[in-house]
Design a protein around this motif. Sequence first.
Motif, PDB file in Angstrom:
ATOM      1  N   SER A 142     -32.407 140.676  45.847  1.00  0.00           N
ATOM      2  CA  SER A 142     -33.727 140.377  46.397  1.00  0.00           C
ATOM      3  C   SER A 142     -33.937 138.872  46.522  1.00  0.00           C
ATOM      4  CB  SER A 142     -34.815 140.988  45.509  1.00  0.00           C
ATOM      5  OG  SER A 142     -34.738 140.478  44.197  1.00  0.00           O
ATOM      6  N   ASN A 143     -34.994 138.501  47.227  1.00  0.00           N
ATOM      7  CA  ASN A 143     -35.321 137.088  47.442  1.00  0.00           C
ATOM      8  C   ASN A 143     -36.781 136.843  47.072  1.00  0.00           C
ATOM      9  OD1 ASN A 143     -32.791 136.003  48.839  1.00  0.00           O
ATOM     10  ND2 ASN A 143     -33.284 137.779  50.121  1.00  0.00           N
ATOM     11  N   PRO A 144     -37.104 136.896  45.789  1.00  0.00           N
ATOM     12  CA  PRO A 144     -38.512 136.799  45.386  1.00  0.00           C
ATOM     13  C   PRO A 144     -39.018 135.359  45.414  1.00  0.00           C
ATOM     14  CG  PRO A 144     -37.122 136.874  43.456  1.00  0.00           C
ATOM     15  CD  PRO A 144     -36.200 137.006  44.637  1.00  0.00           C
ATOM     16  N   ASN A 145     -40.298 135.230  45.644  1.00  0.00           N
ATOM     17  CA  ASN A 145     -40.966 133.938  45.517  1.00  0.00           C
ATOM     18  C   ASN A 145     -41.599 133.847  44.141  1.00  0.00           C
ATOM     19  OD1 ASN A 145     -40.403 133.047  48.181  1.00  0.00           O
ATOM     20  ND2 ASN A 145     -42.050 134.365  48.948  1.00  0.00           N
ATOM     21  N   PHE A 146     -42.017 132.650  43.788  1.00  0.00           N
ATOM     22  CA  PHE A 146     -42.717 132.466  42.521  1.00  0.00           C
ATOM     23  C   PHE A 146     -44.006 133.279  42.534  1.00  0.00           C
ATOM     24  CE2 PHE A 146     -46.192 130.535  40.202  1.00  0.00           C
ATOM     25  CZ  PHE A 146     -45.645 130.376  38.932  1.00  0.00           C
ATOM     26  N   SER A 147     -44.274 133.946  41.449  1.00  0.00           N
ATOM     27  CA  SER A 147     -45.582 134.575  41.257  1.00  0.00           C
ATOM     28  C   SER A 147     -45.883 134.567  39.762  1.00  0.00           C
ATOM     29  CB  SER A 147     -45.619 136.005  41.807  1.00  0.00           C
ATOM     30  OG  SER A 147     -44.765 136.855  41.075  1.00  0.00           O
ATOM     31  N   ASP A 148     -47.128 134.300  39.459  1.00  0.00           N
ATOM     32  CA  ASP A 148     -47.548 134.274  38.055  1.00  0.00           C
ATOM     33  C   ASP A 148     -47.701 135.708  37.549  1.00  0.00           C
ATOM     34  OD1 ASP A 148     -48.202 133.127  35.651  1.00  0.00           O
ATOM     35  OD2 ASP A 148     -49.646 131.731  36.533  1.00  0.00           O
ATOM     36  N   VAL A 149     -47.885 135.845  36.252  1.00  0.00           N
ATOM     37  CA  VAL A 149     -48.008 137.160  35.634  1.00  0.00           C
ATOM     38  C   VAL A 149     -49.347 137.264  34.915  1.00  0.00           C
ATOM     39  CG1 VAL A 149     -46.997 138.806  34.012  1.00  0.00           C
ATOM     40  CG2 VAL A 149     -45.505 137.240  35.277  1.00  0.00           C
ATOM     41  N   ASP A 150     -50.074 138.332  35.198  1.00  0.00           N
ATOM     42  CA  ASP A 150     -51.296 138.628  34.457  1.00  0.00           C
ATOM     43  C   ASP A 150     -50.894 139.451  33.230  1.00  0.00           C
ATOM     44  OD1 ASP A 150     -53.688 139.428  33.404  1.00  0.00           O
ATOM     45  OD2 ASP A 150     -54.523 140.200  35.272  1.00  0.00           O
ATOM     46  N   PHE A 151     -50.938 138.832  32.065  1.00  0.00           N
ATOM     47  CA  PHE A 151     -50.482 139.485  30.836  1.00  0.00           C
ATOM     48  C   PHE A 151     -51.594 140.235  30.100  1.00  0.00           C
ATOM     49  CE2 PHE A 151     -46.886 136.522  31.248  1.00  0.00           C
ATOM     50  CZ  PHE A 151     -45.831 137.357  30.905  1.00  0.00           C
ATOM     51  N   ASN A 152     -52.799 140.294  30.667  1.00  0.00           N
ATOM     52  CA  ASN A 152     -53.917 140.906  29.936  1.00  0.00           C
ATOM     53  C   ASN A 152     -53.632 142.355  29.556  1.00  0.00           C
ATOM     54  OD1 ASN A 152     -55.625 138.662  29.857  1.00  0.00           O
ATOM     55  ND2 ASN A 152     -56.352 139.036  31.932  1.00  0.00           N
ATOM     56  N   TYR A 153     -53.259 143.170  30.552  1.00  0.00           N
ATOM     57  CA  TYR A 153     -52.982 144.575  30.252  1.00  0.00           C
ATOM     58  C   TYR A 153     -51.745 144.696  29.367  1.00  0.00           C
ATOM     59  CZ  TYR A 153     -51.655 149.451  30.689  1.00  0.00           C
ATOM     60  OH  TYR A 153     -51.300 150.738  30.397  1.00  0.00           O
ATOM     61  N   ALA A 154     -50.706 143.899  29.656  1.00  0.00           N
ATOM     62  CA  ALA A 154     -49.470 143.953  28.873  1.00  0.00           C
ATOM     63  C   ALA A 154     -49.738 143.638  27.409  1.00  0.00           C
ATOM     64  CB  ALA A 154     -48.441 142.980  29.444  1.00  0.00           C
ATOM     65  N   ASN A 155     -50.558 142.627  27.147  1.00  0.00           N
ATOM     66  CA  ASN A 155     -50.863 142.253  25.765  1.00  0.00           C
ATOM     67  C   ASN A 155     -51.654 143.339  25.049  1.00  0.00           C
ATOM     68  OD1 ASN A 155     -49.554 139.799  26.047  1.00  0.00           O
ATOM     69  ND2 ASN A 155     -51.403 138.670  26.589  1.00  0.00           N
ATOM     70  N   GLU A 156     -52.588 143.955  25.765  1.00  0.00           N
ATOM     71  CA  GLU A 156     -53.363 145.050  25.170  1.00  0.00           C
ATOM     72  C   GLU A 156     -52.462 146.243  24.859  1.00  0.00           C
ATOM     73  OE1 GLU A 156     -56.556 146.038  27.762  1.00  0.00           O
ATOM     74  OE2 GLU A 156     -57.487 144.044  27.645  1.00  0.00           O
ATOM     75  N   SER A 157     -51.598 146.559  25.821  1.00  0.00           N
ATOM     76  CA  SER A 157     -50.674 147.684  25.633  1.00  0.00           C
ATOM     77  C   SER A 157     -49.716 147.409  24.484  1.00  0.00           C
ATOM     78  CB  SER A 157     -49.892 147.935  26.927  1.00  0.00           C
ATOM     79  OG  SER A 157     -48.934 148.947  26.753  1.00  0.00           O
ATOM     80  N   LEU A 158     -49.234 146.181  24.416  1.00  0.00           N
ATOM     81  CA  LEU A 158     -48.301 145.807  23.360  1.00  0.00           C
ATOM     82  C   LEU A 158     -48.981 145.862  21.994  1.00  0.00           C
ATOM     83  CD1 LEU A 158     -45.341 145.018  23.353  1.00  0.00           C
ATOM     84  CD2 LEU A 158     -46.027 142.614  23.445  1.00  0.00           C
ATOM     85  N   SER A 159     -50.227 145.449  21.943  1.00  0.00           N
ATOM     86  CA  SER A 159     -50.974 145.493  20.689  1.00  0.00           C
ATOM     87  C   SER A 159     -51.108 146.934  20.196  1.00  0.00           C
ATOM     88  CB  SER A 159     -52.354 144.872  20.891  1.00  0.00           C
ATOM     89  OG  SER A 159     -53.109 144.940  19.708  1.00  0.00           O
ATOM     90  N   LEU A 160     -51.383 147.855  21.110  1.00  0.00           N
ATOM     91  CA  LEU A 160     -51.499 149.267  20.751  1.00  0.00           C
ATOM     92  C   LEU A 160     -50.154 149.814  20.281  1.00  0.00           C
ATOM     93  CD1 LEU A 160     -53.143 151.883  20.631  1.00  0.00           C
ATOM     94  CD2 LEU A 160     -52.574 152.252  23.048  1.00  0.00           C
ATOM     95  N   GLN A 161     -49.075 149.451  20.992  1.00  0.00           N
ATOM     96  CA  GLN A 161     -47.742 149.925  20.606  1.00  0.00           C
ATOM     97  C   GLN A 161     -47.311 149.358  19.259  1.00  0.00           C
ATOM     98  OE1 GLN A 161     -44.599 150.178  23.683  1.00  0.00           O
ATOM     99  NE2 GLN A 161     -46.179 149.626  25.162  1.00  0.00           N
ATOM    100  N   LYS A 162     -47.746 148.137  18.947  1.00  0.00           N
ATOM    101  CA  LYS A 162     -47.452 147.560  17.628  1.00  0.00           C
ATOM    102  C   LYS A 162     -48.074 148.415  16.529  1.00  0.00           C
ATOM    103  CE  LYS A 162     -46.888 142.598  18.556  1.00  0.00           C
ATOM    104  NZ  LYS A 162     -47.394 141.245  18.225  1.00  0.00           N
ATOM    105  N   LYS A 163     -49.330 148.802  16.737  1.00  0.00           N
ATOM    106  CA  LYS A 163     -50.017 149.632  15.745  1.00  0.00           C
ATOM    107  C   LYS A 163     -49.296 150.964  15.579  1.00  0.00           C
ATOM    108  CE  LYS A 163     -54.602 147.622  16.559  1.00  0.00           C
ATOM    109  NZ  LYS A 163     -55.963 147.866  17.116  1.00  0.00           N
ATOM    110  N   GLU A 164     -48.887 151.558  16.703  1.00  0.00           N
ATOM    111  CA  GLU A 164     -48.201 152.849  16.648  1.00  0.00           C
ATOM    112  C   GLU A 164     -46.846 152.727  15.955  1.00  0.00           C
ATOM    113  OE1 GLU A 164     -48.114 153.847  20.753  1.00  0.00           O
ATOM    114  OE2 GLU A 164     -50.129 154.743  20.764  1.00  0.00           O
TER     115      GLU A 164
END
Length: 366
Positions: A333-355
Amino acid sequence: MKIGILTFHCAHNYGAVLQCYALQETLKSMGHDVEVIDYRPEYLLAPYRKFGIHRFLAKNPILLIRKCCKEVLLMNRRRKRYKAFDDFISSRLNLSEHVQGNNIPSKYDIYVMGSDQIWNTNITHGFDDVYFGNFMFLKRNKKYIAYAASMGNSLWNDEAKSFYLKSLENFDSLSVRESSMKILLQPLINKKIENVLDPTLLADSGIWNYILKKPNIKYKYVLVYQVRSNKNTLRIARHIANEIGAVVIEVMANFFIKDCFHKNKFQCASPEEFLGFIKNASFIVTTSFHGTAFSVIFNKPFYCITLNDGEDSRSASLLKSIGLGNRMIQKDSNPNFSDVDFNYANESLSLQKKESRCFFYKAFEQ
């Protein structure tokens, strides 16, 4: 309780030593007395030795000369890298006495096998009984727990099924890292197999900021880290770097003679420096599961490159579980730069940590 961890702690691989450190620190934070059992099978030691006669040998005289010249040039780098990992293992890990063969000490209340690819028969050269709890002493009032074990792309056949059918019964509690592995193993046993986080993602992220070492780099850079090398990874990284006005640097997982004198290729970084390179990068391009995991931990924009070689499932499973599946891209692929919105990822990761922590609490209480 006294806990002994059995994992790939002696492999001079960033993911291996850092996941071991993370698991140790997590279990300590839960109030337990924790040691890493110093079991060092030859198949883990051989690839990382400072000196190996096999690296010099060749039947062809011209190839022999080339290999000797290469090893002479690489010798100091091998020593420096070996020392960096050896220092980390000896200073950061709470090691037991050295274990001879599979004579695992019986002093622990709980044995935690994992994480990492401890069930990958391509690495362990067949099934290693130690990582399945087949020790020399009788079990007697001990608990065996598999935590985030992985089998990588091991061959799945009747022999493997038969071995797992027998050996999984050793465990009081079972968890694996990839959902695809759970699908394979769950039909073989009545006990519930859970999906849990890799220890690097389970641990309090503060432990990484405490031990990382900031690189002495004053310019903006795109970091490349690939355990499985592919030329497209560098091509994509260069494209991103051109977009954002950065330089491409690479932390090397392996030694290549052509990279010996390249100022932006780092062959001897310590685990602490590896963390610093990721934390301070402007963007990361990786083919590695732990390269991906630490990009998420530090909330760094990244792409994980799919190589379609049977080793992509670990990263794919993680990214899908935290809603970042779109950060995994094809190698052509030939991707361009794009930022990442980590809000959902961080929330999901926090829940998975608890589990994942709940998995341990339940396993200890059973």
